[in-house]
Design a protein around this motif. Structure first.
Motif, PDB file in Angstrom:
ATOM      1  N   VAL A   6      44.880   8.620   2.345  1.00  4.21           N
ATOM      2  CA  VAL A   6      44.780   9.260   3.654  1.00  4.21           C
ATOM      3  C   VAL A   6      43.664  10.297   3.617  1.00  4.21           C
ATOM      4  O   VAL A   6      43.488  10.993   2.620  1.00  4.21           O
ATOM      5  CB  VAL A   6      46.131   9.909   4.049  1.00  4.21           C
ATOM      6  CG1 VAL A   6      46.028  10.638   5.381  1.00  4.21           C
ATOM      7  CG2 VAL A   6      47.248   8.847   4.101  1.00  4.21           C
ATOM      8  N   LEU A   7      42.939  10.394   4.718  1.00  6.03           N
ATOM      9  CA  LEU A   7      41.850  11.364   4.836  1.00  6.03           C
ATOM     10  C   LEU A   7      42.178  12.415   5.888  1.00  6.03           C
ATOM     11  O   LEU A   7      42.812  12.106   6.895  1.00  6.03           O
ATOM     12  CB  LEU A   7      40.551  10.683   5.270  1.00  6.03           C
ATOM     13  CG  LEU A   7      39.798   9.836   4.262  1.00  6.03           C
ATOM     14  CD1 LEU A   7      40.479   8.519   4.051  1.00  6.03           C
ATOM     15  CD2 LEU A   7      38.392   9.617   4.730  1.00  6.03           C
ATOM     16  N   LEU A   8      41.723  13.622   5.630  1.00  7.95           N
ATOM     17  CA  LEU A   8      41.721  14.688   6.634  1.00  7.95           C
ATOM     18  C   LEU A   8      40.267  14.956   6.987  1.00  7.95           C
ATOM     19  O   LEU A   8      39.437  15.182   6.102  1.00  7.95           O
ATOM     20  CB  LEU A   8      42.359  15.968   6.084  1.00  7.95           C
ATOM     21  CG  LEU A   8      43.848  15.929   5.800  1.00  7.95           C
ATOM     22  CD1 LEU A   8      44.309  17.252   5.202  1.00  7.95           C
ATOM     23  CD2 LEU A   8      44.644  15.599   7.066  1.00  7.95           C
ATOM     24  N   VAL A   9      39.955  14.913   8.274  1.00  2.00           N
ATOM     25  CA  VAL A   9      38.593  15.153   8.749  1.00  2.00           C
ATOM     26  C   VAL A   9      38.639  16.330   9.721  1.00  2.00           C
ATOM     27  O   VAL A   9      39.123  16.182  10.840  1.00  2.00           O
ATOM     28  CB  VAL A   9      38.011  13.909   9.467  1.00  2.00           C
ATOM     29  CG1 VAL A   9      36.541  14.140   9.824  1.00  2.00           C
ATOM     30  CG2 VAL A   9      38.190  12.644   8.638  1.00  2.00           C
ATOM     31  N   PRO A  10      38.189  17.512   9.291  1.00  4.11           N
ATOM     32  CA  PRO A  10      38.200  18.648  10.215  1.00  4.11           C
ATOM     33  C   PRO A  10      37.413  18.326  11.485  1.00  4.11           C
ATOM     34  O   PRO A  10      36.301  17.792  11.417  1.00  4.11           O
ATOM     35  CB  PRO A  10      37.523  19.766   9.416  1.00  4.11           C
ATOM     36  CG  PRO A  10      37.788  19.407   7.989  1.00  4.11           C
ATOM     37  CD  PRO A  10      37.703  17.895   7.960  1.00  4.11           C
ATOM     38  N   ARG A  11      38.005  18.643  12.631  1.00  5.30           N
ATOM     39  CA  ARG A  11      37.376  18.375  13.926  1.00  5.30           C
ATOM     40  C   ARG A  11      36.417  19.511  14.295  1.00  5.30           C
ATOM     41  O   ARG A  11      36.547  20.150  15.334  1.00  5.30           O
ATOM     42  CB  ARG A  11      38.442  18.196  15.007  1.00  5.30           C
ATOM     43  CG  ARG A  11      39.309  16.972  14.806  1.00  5.30           C
ATOM     44  CD  ARG A  11      40.268  16.691  15.961  1.00  5.30           C
ATOM     45  NE  ARG A  11      40.821  17.841  16.621  1.00  5.30           N
ATOM     46  CZ  ARG A  11      41.914  18.500  16.231  1.00  5.30           C
ATOM     47  NH1 ARG A  11      42.565  18.115  15.150  1.00  5.30           N
ATOM     48  NH2 ARG A  11      42.345  19.538  16.920  1.00  5.30           N
ATOM     49  N   VAL A  12      35.448  19.731  13.409  1.00  4.94           N
ATOM     50  CA  VAL A  12      34.441  20.778  13.611  1.00  4.94           C
ATOM     51  C   VAL A  12      33.079  20.103  13.452  1.00  4.94           C
ATOM     52  O   VAL A  12      32.766  19.581  12.380  1.00  4.94           O
ATOM     53  CB  VAL A  12      34.607  21.930  12.588  1.00  4.94           C
ATOM     54  CG1 VAL A  12      33.554  22.996  12.806  1.00  4.94           C
ATOM     55  CG2 VAL A  12      36.014  22.519  12.658  1.00  4.94           C
ATOM     56  N   GLU A  13      32.306  20.116  14.499  1.00  5.83           N
ATOM     57  CA  GLU A  13      31.019  19.415  14.511  1.00  5.83           C
ATOM     58  C   GLU A  13      30.025  20.039  13.536  1.00  5.83           C
ATOM     59  O   GLU A  13      29.932  21.254  13.409  1.00  5.83           O
ATOM     60  CB  GLU A  13      30.426  19.436  15.935  1.00  5.83           C
ATOM     61  CG  GLU A  13      29.208  18.561  16.106  1.00  5.83           C
ATOM     62  CD  GLU A  13      29.457  17.078  15.819  1.00  5.83           C
ATOM     63  OE1 GLU A  13      28.543  16.425  15.290  1.00  5.83           O
ATOM     64  OE2 GLU A  13      30.557  16.579  16.100  1.00  5.83           O
ATOM     65  N   GLY A  14      29.294  19.171  12.817  1.00  5.97           N
ATOM     66  CA  GLY A  14      28.180  19.606  11.977  1.00  5.97           C
ATOM     67  C   GLY A  14      28.562  20.177  10.628  1.00  5.97           C
ATOM     68  O   GLY A  14      27.696  20.709   9.933  1.00  5.97           O
ATOM     69  N   VAL A  15      29.816  20.066  10.221  1.00  8.49           N
ATOM     70  CA  VAL A  15      30.256  20.640   8.955  1.00  8.49           C
ATOM     71  C   VAL A  15      30.215  19.572   7.868  1.00  8.49           C
ATOM     72  O   VAL A  15      30.776  18.493   8.015  1.00  8.49           O
ATOM     73  CB  VAL A  15      31.676  21.241   9.085  1.00  8.49           C
ATOM     74  CG1 VAL A  15      32.194  21.697   7.740  1.00  8.49           C
ATOM     75  CG2 VAL A  15      31.667  22.393  10.067  1.00  8.49           C
TER      76      VAL A  15
END
Length: 144
Positions: free
Chosen positions: A40-49
């Motif tokens: 499972v992956l966690l992808v922070p919903r913050v653009e450009g990081v």
């Protein structure tokens, strides 16, 4: 949480290689389409990081909380011997944290999973089963 979700777009490779499991306070939660390992992956919903240190401090703490809850839950659900957590980003620059449950004697043990086996994609019944199994953990993650 400030900066979350605003103009966020999931990288096309992550979208193609994973299934959505919903969202937590900070992250998109994605299941890797590879039944070789619980992954499972966690992808922070913050653009450009691209890196964890680029997140605001409250976002870094939130990511650690979400990652710890996810890791503990995956190990309890799947009974693994080791949890691999990694933010490599060599192929996909968008920050994402892999959480892979490992078993002594699995085909890649003790090395990394990358490049050991071709992805074994989920069929519909297997996908439904793993999503059902993950549902209580995902409910807890959404509350963070």
């Amino acid at each position: 949480m400030s900066g979350v979700g605003q103009s966020f777009v999931l990288h096309e490779r992550l979208a193609a290689d994973t299934f959505s499991l919903g969202q937590s306070g900070l992250c998109e939660i994605r299941l890797m389409n590879d039944r070789n390992w619980p992954w499972v992956l966690l992808v922070p919903r913050v653009e450009g990081v691209r890196e964890i240190y680029q997140l605001a401090q409250d976002q870094q703490r939130q990511l650690l909380s979400e990652s710890s809850l996810l890791g503990e839950g995956l190990m309890a659900l799947f009974g693994g011997d080791k949890l691999n957590v990694a933010a490599l980003g060599n192929m996909v620059p968008q920050l994402h944290l892999h959480h892979i449950v490992r078993f002594e004697g699995d085909p890649a043990w003790p090395g990394p999973v990358w490049g050991k086996l071709p992805a074994s994609h989920y069929g519909e019944p297997e996908l439904a089963e793993v999503m059902s199994r993950l549902a209580p953990l995902l409910d807890r993650l959404r509350q963070l």
